[in-house]
Design an enzyme around this catalytic site. Structure first.
Site, PDB file in Angstrom:
ATOM      1  N   GLY A  36      17.512  -0.181  13.069  1.00 58.53           N
ATOM      2  CA  GLY A  36      18.710   0.488  13.591  1.00 58.53           C
ATOM      3  C   GLY A  36      19.965   0.074  12.852  1.00 58.53           C
ATOM      4  N   GLY A  72      22.585  -1.890  12.265  1.00 58.92           N
ATOM      5  CA  GLY A  72      22.989  -3.231  12.694  1.00 58.92           C
ATOM      6  C   GLY A  72      24.431  -3.533  12.351  1.00 58.92           C
ATOM      7  N   ASP A  96      25.347 -10.523  11.642  1.00 56.04           N
ATOM      8  CA  ASP A  96      26.704 -10.653  12.184  1.00 56.04           C
ATOM      9  C   ASP A  96      27.442  -9.320  12.239  1.00 56.04           C
ATOM     10  OD1 ASP A  96      27.135 -10.170   9.518  1.00 56.04           O
ATOM     11  OD2 ASP A  96      27.976 -12.145   9.069  1.00 56.04           O
ATOM     12  N   GLY A  97      26.801  -8.249  11.792  1.00 55.99           N
ATOM     13  CA  GLY A  97      27.443  -6.936  11.863  1.00 55.99           C
ATOM     14  C   GLY A  97      28.497  -6.720  10.779  1.00 55.99           C
ATOM     15  N   ARG A 148      17.453   8.849   8.292  1.00 60.44           N
ATOM     16  CA  ARG A 148      16.539   8.178   7.354  1.00 60.44           C
ATOM     17  C   ARG A 148      15.093   8.507   7.716  1.00 60.44           C
ATOM     18  NH1 ARG A 148      19.670   3.253   6.204  1.00 60.44           N
ATOM     19  NH2 ARG A 148      21.789   3.746   6.859  1.00 60.44           N
ATOM     20  N   ASP A 166      13.490   2.643   5.714  1.00 59.79           N
ATOM     21  CA  ASP A 166      14.744   2.808   6.458  1.00 59.79           C
ATOM     22  C   ASP A 166      15.925   3.020   5.514  1.00 59.79           C
ATOM     23  OD1 ASP A 166      13.947  -0.008   5.999  1.00 59.79           O
ATOM     24  OD2 ASP A 166      15.971  -0.459   6.691  1.00 59.79           O
ATOM     25  N   ASP A 198      22.296   3.400   1.006  1.00 59.71           N
ATOM     26  CA  ASP A 198      22.236   1.947   1.213  1.00 59.71           C
ATOM     27  C   ASP A 198      22.155   1.173  -0.097  1.00 59.71           C
ATOM     28  OD1 ASP A 198      22.463   2.316   3.888  1.00 59.71           O
ATOM     29  OD2 ASP A 198      20.653   1.232   4.442  1.00 59.71           O
TER      30      ASP A 198
HETATM   31  P1  AMP Z   1      19.251  -3.389   4.672  1.00 62.30           P
HETATM   32  O1  AMP Z   1      18.315  -4.332   4.006  1.00 62.30           O
HETATM   33  O2  AMP Z   1      20.695  -3.594   4.292  1.00 62.30           O
HETATM   34  O3  AMP Z   1      18.847  -1.976   4.512  1.00 62.30           O
HETATM   35  O4  AMP Z   1      19.205  -3.715   6.232  1.00 62.30           O
HETATM   36  C1  AMP Z   1      18.035  -3.733   6.995  1.00 62.30           C
HETATM   37  C2  AMP Z   1      18.380  -3.821   8.451  1.00 62.30           C
HETATM   38  O5  AMP Z   1      19.151  -5.000   8.721  1.00 62.30           O
HETATM   39  C3  AMP Z   1      19.205  -2.676   8.985  1.00 62.30           C
HETATM   40  O6  AMP Z   1      18.813  -2.440  10.306  1.00 62.30           O
HETATM   41  C4  AMP Z   1      20.619  -3.206   8.916  1.00 62.30           C
HETATM   42  O7  AMP Z   1      21.481  -2.574   9.828  1.00 62.30           O
HETATM   43  C5  AMP Z   1      20.399  -4.646   9.284  1.00 62.30           C
HETATM   44  N1  AMP Z   1      21.439  -5.545   8.746  1.00 62.30           N
HETATM   45  C6  AMP Z   1      21.615  -5.905   7.437  1.00 62.30           C
HETATM   46  N2  AMP Z   1      22.655  -6.755   7.341  1.00 62.30           N
HETATM   47  C7  AMP Z   1      23.153  -6.933   8.574  1.00 62.30           C
HETATM   48  C8  AMP Z   1      24.227  -7.695   9.127  1.00 62.30           C
HETATM   49  N3  AMP Z   1      25.008  -8.456   8.366  1.00 62.30           N
HETATM   50  N4  AMP Z   1      24.429  -7.616  10.446  1.00 62.30           N
HETATM   51  C9  AMP Z   1      23.650  -6.859  11.229  1.00 62.30           C
HETATM   52  N5  AMP Z   1      22.628  -6.137  10.794  1.00 62.30           N
HETATM   53  C10 AMP Z   1      22.374  -6.155   9.476  1.00 62.30           C
HETATM   54 MG    MG Z   2      19.488  -0.314   5.064  1.00 58.54          MG
END
Ligand code: AMP
Ligand code: MG
Length: 510
Positions: A105, A107, A136-137, A194, A271, A281
């Site tokens: 989801g 994040g 940490d969002g 996605r 995703d 992404d």
């Molecule tokens: P990514 O590898 O960037 O595609 O992220 C994979 C998952 O981790 C997705 O659900 C993102 O929303 C979540 N995510 C990545 N970095 C963060 C972060 N700093 N805080 C919260 N969720 C994250």
């Molecule tokens: Mg991603």
């Protein structure tokens, strides 16, 4: 989670009056509460502008001279919740590095709404959501600059991508390998759906043995983005199969463009795969410097799953996951298999078309009609480039100028061992005699970019931006927006990477 779906009409009226960017509830919001959580952005202290795209502002109908005011700065840093509707974090699942990861989801992404032009506007890095898990969002300035620049660079290259309206920063500290500072990227796309969204509602449907949500999602995507999949004679299953086929073809076309330009995505998890076939992404991506088919740009990818030359096969594997998720909507597995068979021919067709253009032998210019001869010529060339690790962008740009001037010496100088290259060049020159060479050179100079977002260039502008100097970032953005122009005086931005570029590591940490 929201108990009831957001009401698009009511929201549209509220939003248009007060928000600096007039947004209405996105079509996605009408899918209902099971698809997202309403989540206000988390404010950031002392926000400042880092960069913006005049092109994207124009796409959104914003006034170029005035839109970047303080209200917009606050809204796009997450300090002023849009009045249009609550921001939404959407839920999806996915396969990460080939393994089912379950629910993921948004994040750290929040959907603010949809513009009058039908473009969704999303903040990335605006705080935690119910899907943040351990995160940490937040997003850091470093990786956000990379995503901002690459979105606009891809568009400049004519490759489908999500766009970036702007980037704001804040002195708020964010912990990664080192202490960095926060940034919020405003992303724009017709849809951020996605493959993982489909996988999520398939997995949920399996548990409940009911697939209403999966149906609703597929119907939304078809109605909004793939209306051509409907045909009066189609059964519902045929319509969903047509969707799978269309996504497969678009993904194949996208991958062909990545491979032709030398783009390595780095994290092709399901995703991170756009249902619209957009590049989505941007994390540890890289444009190839020296041509190395096995190059792995993501430091976290120790097994090399997402190596450059594996990307098309991985995209096909990811489409297999999408097909699996769509099975409850299809007549049988055979329908899914048939839809995915469109991938390979679509990829080959587009890849050879792109390579023919790079060589100045495009069919439009009366060039090479024989696909197998072209495939052989391209295959031999790529082997030569790989064997000697020739710089990929510089090779193509020099070849373009060589066709224009007739002087191939600067291209030959890129090869330490010449015999193979000279043999290849003879057969290439032979083919060039069959086309209008001025037209060929013109096509090549419009196909082979002078300016490419190499890692070391990104690194240089990031270092300056971290010291508060955004001028190099602006310069690089200008060059990448029109990467085929010469921009005299900017040769250093088109040069070989310095030795220290080899020590740059980019990972999933962003
Ligand atoms: P990514 O590898 O960037 O595609 O992220 C994979 C998952 O981790 C997705 O659900 C993102 O929303 C979540 N995510 C990545 N970095 C963060 C972060 N700093 N805080 C919260 N969720 C994250
Ligand atoms: Mg991603």
């Amino acid at each position: 989670m929201y108990a009831t779906p957001v009401n698009p009409q009511a929201c549209a009226q509220a939003g248009a009056q007060t928000d600096p960017i007039a947004l209405r509830a996105p079509g996605f919001a009408a899918l209902g509460s099971g698809f997202y959580a309403a989540q206000a952005p988390t404010p950031l202290p002392a926000p400042y502008w880092v960069a913006s795209s005049a092109q994207v502002a124009q796409l959104l109908g914003l006034d170029a001279a005035t839109w970047r005011d303080d209200t917009a700065l606050q809204m796009l840093s997450g300090n002023r919740a849009p009045a249009a509707m609550p921001a939404l974090a959407t839920v999806y699942s996915g396969h990460q590095f080939g393994v089912w990861a379950g629910q993921l989801g948004d994040g750290r992404a929040l959907l603010l709404g949809e513009s009058a032009q039908g473009l969704e506007v999303q903040l990335k890095g605006a705080g935690r959501t119910p899907y943040s898990r351990m995160g940490d969002g937040r997003a850091v300035l470093r990786s956000s600059i990379r995503e901002f620049l690459c979105s606009e660079a891809m568009h400049g290259l004519g490759i489908p991508t999500t766009r970036a309206l702007c980037l704001t920063g804040s002195p708020a500290p964010v912990h990664r390998e080192t202490l960095e500072t926060a940034a919020v990227l405003t992303r724009v796309a017709p849809s951020f759906v996605r493959f993982g969204h489909f996988e999520h509602f398939y997995a949920q449907g399996l548990q409940q043995d009911r697939y209403e949500s999966l149906h609703a999602l597929a119907d939304h995507v078809i109605a909004r983005y793939y209306p051509q999949c409907h045909a009066p004679t189609h059964t519902p299953a045929q319509t969903y199969a047509a969707l799978l086929r269309a996504v497969s073809e678009r993904t194949a076309t996208l991958l062909a463009q990545w491979q032709a330009v030398g783009f390595c995505h780095g994290v092709m998890n399901t995703d991170n795969m756009s249902i619209l076939g957009l590049t989505l992404d941007y994390g540890p991506f890289q444009f190839l410097d020296r041509f190395d088919p096995g190059h792995v740009c993501n430091h976290s990818d120790t097994a090399g799953r997402y190596a450059f030359h594996r990307q098309p096969a991985i995209a096909h594997w990811n489409l297999g996951c999408l097909a699996q998720a769509l099975l409850p909507l299809l007549a049988d597995e055979g329908q899914a298999v048939a839809a995915l068979q469109s991938f390979q021919p679509a990829f080959t067709r587009e890849f050879l078309r792109r390579m023919a253009d790079k060589l100045g032998l495009g069919v439009a210019h009366g060039g090479l009609q024989d696909g197998s001869a072209l495939a052989a010529l391209v295959g031999q060339l790529l082997q030569l480039l790989a064997a000697q690790r020739v710089d990929y962008p510089i090779f193509w740009r020099r070849l373009s100028h060589a066709v224009a001037s007739g002087d191939f010496a600067p291209v030959s100088a890129l090869f330490a061992e010449r015999s193979g290259w000279e043999r290849w060049l003879l057969s290439y020159k032979e083919l060039l005699t069959k086309v209008d060479q001025a037209q060929a050179a013109d096509l090549m100079l419009k196909t082979n970019p002078k300016f490419v977002l190499r890692n070391h260039l990104a690194e240089q502008v990031i270092r300056a931006a971290q010291q508060g100097d955004f001028t190099p970032l602006q310069t690089l953005q200008t060059l990448l927006e029109n990467p085929f122009a010469e921009y005299p005086g900017h040769e250093a931005w088109a040069d070989f990477p310095p030795d220290w570029a080899a020590s740059i590591t980019v990972s999933c940490s962003s």
